[in-house]
Design an enzyme around this catalytic site. Structure first.
Site, PDB file in Angstrom:
ATOM      1  N   LYS A  28     -49.282  17.279 -26.072  1.00  0.00           N
ATOM      2  CA  LYS A  28     -50.109  17.957 -25.067  1.00  0.00           C
ATOM      3  C   LYS A  28     -51.002  19.025 -25.678  1.00  0.00           C
ATOM      4  CE  LYS A  28     -49.963  19.870 -20.459  1.00  0.00           C
ATOM      5  NZ  LYS A  28     -49.155  20.078 -19.252  1.00  0.00           N
ATOM      6  N   MET A  54     -34.758 -21.360 -13.928  1.00  0.00           N
ATOM      7  CA  MET A  54     -34.591 -21.796 -15.310  1.00  0.00           C
ATOM      8  C   MET A  54     -33.162 -21.568 -15.800  1.00  0.00           C
ATOM      9  SD  MET A  54     -35.885 -23.343 -17.743  1.00  0.00           S
ATOM     10  CE  MET A  54     -37.644 -23.373 -18.020  1.00  0.00           C
ATOM     11  N   PHE A  99     -38.164  18.777 -22.042  1.00  0.00           N
ATOM     12  CA  PHE A  99     -38.305  17.975 -20.830  1.00  0.00           C
ATOM     13  C   PHE A  99     -39.269  16.807 -21.083  1.00  0.00           C
ATOM     14  CE2 PHE A  99     -40.510  17.168 -16.738  1.00  0.00           C
ATOM     15  CZ  PHE A  99     -39.433  16.586 -16.092  1.00  0.00           C
ATOM     16  N   GLN A 100     -38.815  15.621 -20.765  1.00  0.00           N
ATOM     17  CA  GLN A 100     -39.594  14.388 -20.949  1.00  0.00           C
ATOM     18  C   GLN A 100     -40.020  14.168 -22.394  1.00  0.00           C
ATOM     19  OE1 GLN A 100     -42.581  14.238 -17.750  1.00  0.00           O
ATOM     20  NE2 GLN A 100     -41.011  13.254 -16.485  1.00  0.00           N
ATOM     21  N   GLU A 127     -45.483   1.972 -14.984  1.00  0.00           N
ATOM     22  CA  GLU A 127     -46.177   1.902 -16.270  1.00  0.00           C
ATOM     23  C   GLU A 127     -46.092   0.526 -16.922  1.00  0.00           C
ATOM     24  OE1 GLU A 127     -44.200   4.354 -15.350  1.00  0.00           O
ATOM     25  OE2 GLU A 127     -45.226   6.271 -15.688  1.00  0.00           O
TER      26      GLU A 127
HETATM   27  C1  TPP Z   1     -37.218  -9.506 -17.779  1.00  0.00           C
HETATM   28  C2  TPP Z   1     -36.470 -10.775 -17.887  1.00  0.00           C
HETATM   29  N1  TPP Z   1     -35.168 -10.822 -17.511  1.00  0.00           N
HETATM   30  C3  TPP Z   1     -34.471 -11.986 -17.613  1.00  0.00           C
HETATM   31  C4  TPP Z   1     -35.065 -13.117 -18.081  1.00  0.00           C
HETATM   32  C5  TPP Z   1     -34.282 -14.411 -18.203  1.00  0.00           C
HETATM   33  N2  TPP Z   1     -34.852 -15.444 -17.337  1.00  0.00           N
HETATM   34  C6  TPP Z   1     -35.685 -16.394 -17.796  1.00  0.00           C
HETATM   35  S1  TPP Z   1     -36.232 -17.416 -16.593  1.00  0.00           S
HETATM   36  C7  TPP Z   1     -35.328 -16.639 -15.424  1.00  0.00           C
HETATM   37  C8  TPP Z   1     -35.354 -17.079 -13.997  1.00  0.00           C
HETATM   38  C9  TPP Z   1     -36.650 -16.825 -13.353  1.00  0.00           C
HETATM   39  O1  TPP Z   1     -36.530 -17.087 -11.972  1.00  0.00           O
HETATM   40  P1  TPP Z   1     -37.813 -17.310 -11.084  1.00  0.00           P
HETATM   41  O2  TPP Z   1     -38.780 -16.221 -11.321  1.00  0.00           O
HETATM   42  O3  TPP Z   1     -37.378 -17.532  -9.680  1.00  0.00           O
HETATM   43  O4  TPP Z   1     -38.454 -18.610 -11.706  1.00  0.00           O
HETATM   44  P2  TPP Z   1     -37.946 -20.148 -11.642  1.00  0.00           P
HETATM   45  O5  TPP Z   1     -37.266 -20.428 -12.928  1.00  0.00           O
HETATM   46  O6  TPP Z   1     -37.019 -20.274 -10.482  1.00  0.00           O
HETATM   47  O7  TPP Z   1     -39.198 -20.937 -11.483  1.00  0.00           O
HETATM   48  C10 TPP Z   1     -34.594 -15.587 -15.997  1.00  0.00           C
HETATM   49  C11 TPP Z   1     -33.667 -14.716 -15.254  1.00  0.00           C
HETATM   50  C12 TPP Z   1     -36.419 -13.018 -18.483  1.00  0.00           C
HETATM   51  N3  TPP Z   1     -37.085 -14.051 -19.000  1.00  0.00           N
HETATM   52  N4  TPP Z   1     -37.093 -11.851 -18.351  1.00  0.00           N
END
Ligand code: TPP
Ligand code: MG
Lengths: 156, 563
Positions: free
Chosen positions: B162, B474, B112-113, B50
């Site tokens: 529902k 990042m 439920f749900q 979803e």
């Molecule tokens: C749902 C979610 N969980 C955690 C984060 C924290 N976060 C920001 S950037 C990142 C790393 C992303 O890694 P990748 O997709 O490999 O991208 P890169 O930075 O290596 O280009 C994380 C864990 C986030 N932004 N969103």
């Protein structure tokens, strides 16, 4: 920026979720609610909330704007000139010496609301500040319970 | 006309000219799905999770400007959708999300749900409804679409029990709507507009600070015209990339944490900031007390609560940006001479020459920035560009040559990993004639990778370019800079075979390590017209620069990282 107290009168559509929208807004954004009262506006689809809050200038401005932004909000009145009153109920055991109680109640627009075999309940209605004072003064009668109603206000 | 609640939903969507709905069925919303089966007004795209339904509707909305629509069931169906709602809310994206709910008679019994869906969605939507009587449905749905797309847009959630989806009532869909308590202000105050133009005419170093509001209000043409006739240099937020067009000589670039030097210096040295629909996000302002501290500020926004929320505003104008700028144009023409700001523009251009956006290209290893620039050279305005979240997102914002509004689809405010693939599917659905690229990371892509199946089944050939650094890059970058290189839980060298992965879903995959291979893979992916993974092995330790460390000042950027 210094914190100031502010009374807001908010007219909203009287739908089930409206109170949770407003309390959620305050909780979610970290705003204070010092008191909140709500009741339907007679013969309309609206309710009127009176919210006493506090914060610095920017926060107060945001509170007003965020309240406005809620879809069911019709009007936010933030006039500086409100008639603002609050009521309080105080339960006092009958074994106290009631010397001076009458005069005190008179001074705070009060009366005896109820009495039983071993207690009386007094009620007062006055400005919020004066209710503070009253609740301090009434301590000498060793009250067993007290409740205050929160401010209601009407802009003038 | 008498209809049951489910038929009303279908009819309302038909009246709103909805052509596609993304969703996932379940017990509480089965009546609605039964009517979906019988109708041919809109296509229903069955996602695999979803969250992806909401992101897909979001990508559809961002790239087209139309309201995106999604269906989910009660309980877990709805809770899975919450991240999508929050993502859209933070970026002011118009959507209507309809969820099933347990029957009214069972609400409150921990059935439920059952979950308090409107209680959960309240802080992450513009508005929500729990519909308790089918006779309210036409009005509620009309309001939902109206609220979603008007004023400052946003997602609206409609929760329908529902029994209400089966209840029969009179159906009359209102043609027009006025809401007593909701009346967005579109026209700017004429006196305020005049004052603002006078302030601009009296300024020496003005800068246009353009935010996502310029996209939502479809004001790009007016904003470009305003810049042109006044000669005022402009900076864009992440959400506004594409408004000015990167060819535009007046555009300095993106500002903020990973903005370019000249854009951030323009803000720091300006004596007047003309804010067109931004929201002064902390990733833009850096340390507030130092932010644009020499500048008076004009702020145009349709949302009054956005004005003065973060910084004090000297010239507030509440109104729709397009309207307001249209009102400013004739006055500006009359009062502002673009040659006046020549030395200011020259100074900023010199800043740009001294510290341009740059990276050290290499012939031995692919640089992620090169990949993005290359796609820009090859596809330019032929593609819509979505991203996930991380370094690849910032490099895309920096290095892709955006040329039109809505071309760039990215989760700005919430920064939701897993957004890219489903959003790019929605983009493709809304713009079938264009190529839909998703720049993603090796971390992010795995957060909604199951949607490859949806893309194959419903023929949405998104090209996912994985800038594979085998890191949560990042976060790794922050660990390099601020945590003494303690790479706690960011090394993700253990990976699937991305080529086999996408192939197993019926897409095409490429693993590339050289520039030639990349060019070939991209062309091949386009020609295949299938959902694709291009797994680009890039320099693992590349950093996004320049950078304003969180809480730092815009005029004091980290331009280089030295070991
Ligand atoms: C749902 C979610 N969980 C955690 C984060 C924290 N976060 C920001 S950037 C990142 C790393 C992303 O890694 P990748 O997709 O490999 O991208 P890169 O930075 O290596 O280009 C994380 C864990 C986030 N932004 N969103
Ligand atoms: Mg990565």
């Amino acid at each position: 920026m210094e914190n100031v107290r502010r009374v807001l009168s908010v007219i909203v559509i009287n739908e089930e979720a409206v109170l949770s929208r407003i309390s959620g807004l305050f909780a979610g954004r970290g705003y204070n609610i010092d008191s909140l009262t709500v009741a339907p506006v007679p013969n309309t689809e609206f309710s009127r909330l009176t919210i006493v809050t506090s914060g610095n200038k920017r926060v107060l401005e945001q509170i007003v704007k965020q309240l406005h932004k809620l879809i069911p909000t019709y009007k936010v009145i933030e006039s500086e000139e409100f008639v603002e009153k609050e009521m309080a109920l105080v339960k006092i055991p009958l074994n106290e010496d009631f010397n001076g109680l009458d005069a005190m109640l008179k001074a705070y627009n009060g009366t005896i609301a109820s009495s039983g075999e071993n207690f009386v309940v007094v009620m007062v209605a006055d400005d919020a500040k004066r209710i503070d004072n009253f609740l301090k003064a009434i301590k000498k009668y060793n009250p067993t319970d007290m409740v205050r109603g929160g401010s209601v206000a009407l802009d003038v | 006309m008498e209809l049951n609640g489910s038929q009303m939903v279908v009819e309302a969507l038909a009246k709103e000219n909805v052509s596609v709905v993304f969703g996932y069925p379940g017990g509480a919303i089965m009546n609605v799905y039964d009517e979906v089966y019988k109708q041919d007004h809109f296509q229903h795209i069955l996602v695999k999770h979803e969250q992806a339904a909401i992101h897909a509707a979001d990508g559809y909305a961002r790239s087209s400007g139309e309201v995106g629509v999604a269906f989910v069931t009660s309980g877990p169906g709805f809770t899975n959708a919450v991240t999508g709602l929050a993502t859209a809310y933070m970026d002011s994206i118009p959507m209507v999300v309809i969820s099933g709910q347990v029957p009214i008679t069972m609400i409150g019994t921990d059935a439920f749900q059952e979950i308090d869906a409107v209680g959960i969605s309240r802080p992450c939507v513009k508005h929500n409804y729990l519909v308790k009587d089918a006779k309210d449905l036409p009005r509620v749905l009309k309001e939902a679409f109206y609220i979603a797309r008007s004023g400052r847009p946003g997602p609206v959630h409609v929760d329908i029990p529902k029994d209400v989806t089966a209840q029969v009532a009179k159906f009359h869909y209102p043609e027009n709507i006025t809401m007593q308590t909701y009346k967005p202000t579109y026209k700017g105050n004429v006196r305020q507009i005049k004052k603002a133009v006078d302030a601009i005419a009296n300024s020496k170093r003005p800068v246009l600070y353009i935010g996502g509001g310029a996209i939502n209000s479809n004001a790009a043409e007016q904003v470009r015209e305003f810049a042109k006739i006044t000669g005022i240099p402009a900076v864009e937020t992440l959400m506004a990339r594409g408004v000015m067009g990167d060819e535009n000589p007046l555009l300095l670039g993106m500002l903020g944490m990973h903005g370019c030097y000249s854009a951030n210096m323009a803000m720091s040295e300006a004596d007047l900031m003309i804010a067109f629909g931004p929201r002064f996000d902390d990733r833009v302002t850096g340390k507030l007390s130092e932010f644009a501290k020499h500048a008076k500020i004009i702020h145009v926004d349709i949302d009054p609560s956005s004005i003065g929320k973060i910084v004090d505003i000297d010239y507030p104008i509440v109104g729709d940006l397009k309207n307001v700028v249209e009102g400013m144009l004739p006055l500006a023409k009359e009062k502002i001479n673009p040659t006046k700001y020549k030395s200011w523009r020259d100074l900023l251009n010199r800043y740009n020459e001294i510290h341009p956006l740059k990276y050290d290209d290499s012939e031995t290893i692919l640089k992620p920035q090169w990949v993005i620039e290359r796609v820009g050279e090859l596809l330019d305005d032929k593609a819509f560009i979505s991203t996930d979240v991380g370094q690849h997102q910032m490099w895309t914002a920096q290095f892709y040559p955006f040329s039109f509004p809505r071309q760039f689809v990215t989760s700005g405010g919430l920064g939701t990993m897993g957004f890219g693939l489903p959003a790019a599917m929605g983009v493709k659905k809304a713009n079938p004639e264009k190529i839909s690229i998703n720049f993603t990371g090796d971390g992010s892509i795995l957060m909604n990778v199951q949607e490859l199946m949806t893309a194959v089944e419903f023929d949405m050939p998104v090209i996912n370019i994985i800038l594979n650094n085998k890191f949560l890059g990042m976060v790794r970058q922050w660990q390099t800079f601020f945590y003494d290189k303690r790479y706690s839980s960011t090394d993700i060298e253990v990976q699937p075979d991305f080529v086999k992965l996408v192939e197993s879903f019926g897409g095409v995959g490429y693993r590339v390590t050289t520039k030639d291979e990349f060019d070939k893979a991209l062309q091949d992916a386009i020609d295949s017209d299938k959902v694709a993974f291009i797994d680009v092995q890039v320099d693992r330790l590349e950093n996004v620069l320049p950078m304003v460390p969180a809480g730092g000042t815009l005029y004091n950027m980290m331009l280089e990282y030295k070991e």
